[in-house]
Scaffold this motif. Structure first.
Motif, PDB file in Angstrom:
ATOM      1  N   GLY A  45      -7.251  11.227  -7.412  1.00 43.68           N
ATOM      2  CA  GLY A  45      -6.158  11.796  -6.420  1.00 43.68           C
ATOM      3  C   GLY A  45      -5.963  10.688  -5.200  1.00 43.68           C
ATOM      4  O   GLY A  45      -7.215  10.160  -4.693  1.00 43.68           O
ATOM      5  N   PHE A  46      -4.612  10.859  -4.803  1.00 43.40           N
ATOM      6  CA  PHE A  46      -4.632   9.959  -3.572  1.00 43.40           C
ATOM      7  C   PHE A  46      -3.654  10.601  -2.514  1.00 43.40           C
ATOM      8  O   PHE A  46      -2.738  11.233  -3.332  1.00 43.40           O
ATOM      9  N   ILE A  47      -3.724  10.463  -1.404  1.00 43.96           N
ATOM     10  CA  ILE A  47      -2.743  10.595  -0.428  1.00 43.96           C
ATOM     11  C   ILE A  47      -1.527   9.794  -0.461  1.00 43.96           C
ATOM     12  O   ILE A  47      -1.764   8.602  -0.134  1.00 43.96           O
ATOM     13  N   LEU A  48      -0.319  10.169  -0.679  1.00 40.79           N
ATOM     14  CA  LEU A  48       0.819   9.283  -0.933  1.00 40.79           C
ATOM     15  C   LEU A  48       1.658   9.168   0.418  1.00 40.79           C
ATOM     16  O   LEU A  48       1.748   9.951   1.019  1.00 40.79           O
ATOM     17  N   ARG A  49       1.712   7.916   0.788  1.00 38.66           N
ATOM     18  CA  ARG A  49       2.663   7.605   1.954  1.00 38.66           C
ATOM     19  C   ARG A  49       4.025   8.362   1.612  1.00 38.66           C
ATOM     20  O   ARG A  49       4.379   8.043   0.292  1.00 38.66           O
ATOM     21  N   MET A  83       0.637  -1.169   0.052  1.00 40.16           N
ATOM     22  CA  MET A  83      -0.111   0.075  -0.146  1.00 40.16           C
ATOM     23  C   MET A  83       0.906   1.247  -0.034  1.00 40.16           C
ATOM     24  O   MET A  83       1.838   1.377   0.863  1.00 40.16           O
ATOM     25  N   ILE A  84       0.501   2.080  -0.851  1.00 43.41           N
ATOM     26  CA  ILE A  84       1.234   3.387  -1.082  1.00 43.41           C
ATOM     27  C   ILE A  84       0.698   4.565  -0.756  1.00 43.41           C
ATOM     28  O   ILE A  84       0.986   5.557  -0.592  1.00 43.41           O
ATOM     29  N   GLY A  85      -0.828   4.456  -0.527  1.00 43.44           N
ATOM     30  CA  GLY A  85      -1.692   5.451  -0.247  1.00 43.44           C
ATOM     31  C   GLY A  85      -3.249   5.307  -0.426  1.00 43.44           C
ATOM     32  O   GLY A  85      -3.526   3.910  -0.483  1.00 43.44           O
ATOM     33  N   THR A  86      -4.046   6.107  -0.060  1.00 42.64           N
ATOM     34  CA  THR A  86      -5.539   6.044  -0.373  1.00 42.64           C
ATOM     35  C   THR A  86      -6.197   7.166  -0.988  1.00 42.64           C
ATOM     36  O   THR A  86      -5.862   8.334  -1.199  1.00 42.64           O
ATOM     37  N   VAL A  87      -6.982   6.774  -1.716  1.00 45.48           N
ATOM     38  CA  VAL A  87      -7.822   7.701  -2.762  1.00 45.48           C
ATOM     39  C   VAL A  87      -8.516   8.470  -2.008  1.00 45.48           C
ATOM     40  O   VAL A  87      -9.243   8.188  -1.009  1.00 45.48           O
ATOM     41  N   VAL A  88      -8.578   9.758  -2.563  1.00 43.05           N
ATOM     42  CA  VAL A  88      -9.180  11.052  -1.635  1.00 43.05           C
ATOM     43  C   VAL A  88     -10.029  11.762  -2.685  1.00 43.05           C
ATOM     44  O   VAL A  88      -9.676  11.697  -3.870  1.00 43.05           O
TER      45      VAL A  88
END
Length: 131
Positions: free
Chosen positions: A24-28, A10-15
């Motif tokens: 778009g997503f918030i990237l770790r 997992m590298i992020g979560t869609v927002v």
């Protein structure tokens, strides 16, 4: 596919708002870069008027950094007063990275060989995991 379920991928979560063209997503922090190919699972309608899980493939086209605790007004005041950030109570540790993905297409979750991409006909779900 086990690599999708692996939490280490997992590298992020869609927002935010999503479309059939992009999301778009918030990237770790530092887990991906512009140009990387990413995937997310999404529940989409199929031809039989039901739904299926699909892998949505995309390419990261931009990454923005944002810090809600360091507004533009604060930067303006620092510049005007010739102050260093370290001499204030403002936070620089709450940055986050917002990545924009151009959707390339979708594939069946079960595809093992001959991975074919189809146009996406339904937007990616917000809060989906990006790998």
């Amino acid at each position: 596919m086990t690599w999708i379920a692996d939490p280490n991928n997992m590298i992020g979560t869609v927002v935010g708002n999503t479309s059939t063209d992009s999301y778009g997503f918030i990237l770790r922090s530092l887990r991906a870069k512009v140009g990387d190919i990413v995937a997310t699972m999404s529940d989409i309608p199929d031809d039989s008027k039901s739904h299926k899980n699909a892998i949505i493939w995309g390419r990261i086209v931009s990454i923005d950094r944002h810090n809600p605790f360091f507004p533009a007004e604060a930067a303006q005041e620092l510049a005007e007063q010739n102050l260093r950030l370290i001499d204030t109570v403002l936070s620089t540790s709450r940055d986050y990275l917002n990545a924009e993905v151009l959707i390339l297409g979708s594939s069946d979750e079960d595809a093992r060989e001959n991975l074919e991409l189809s146009p996406l006909t339904y937007p990616v779900q917000p809060a989906a995991r990006v790998i």
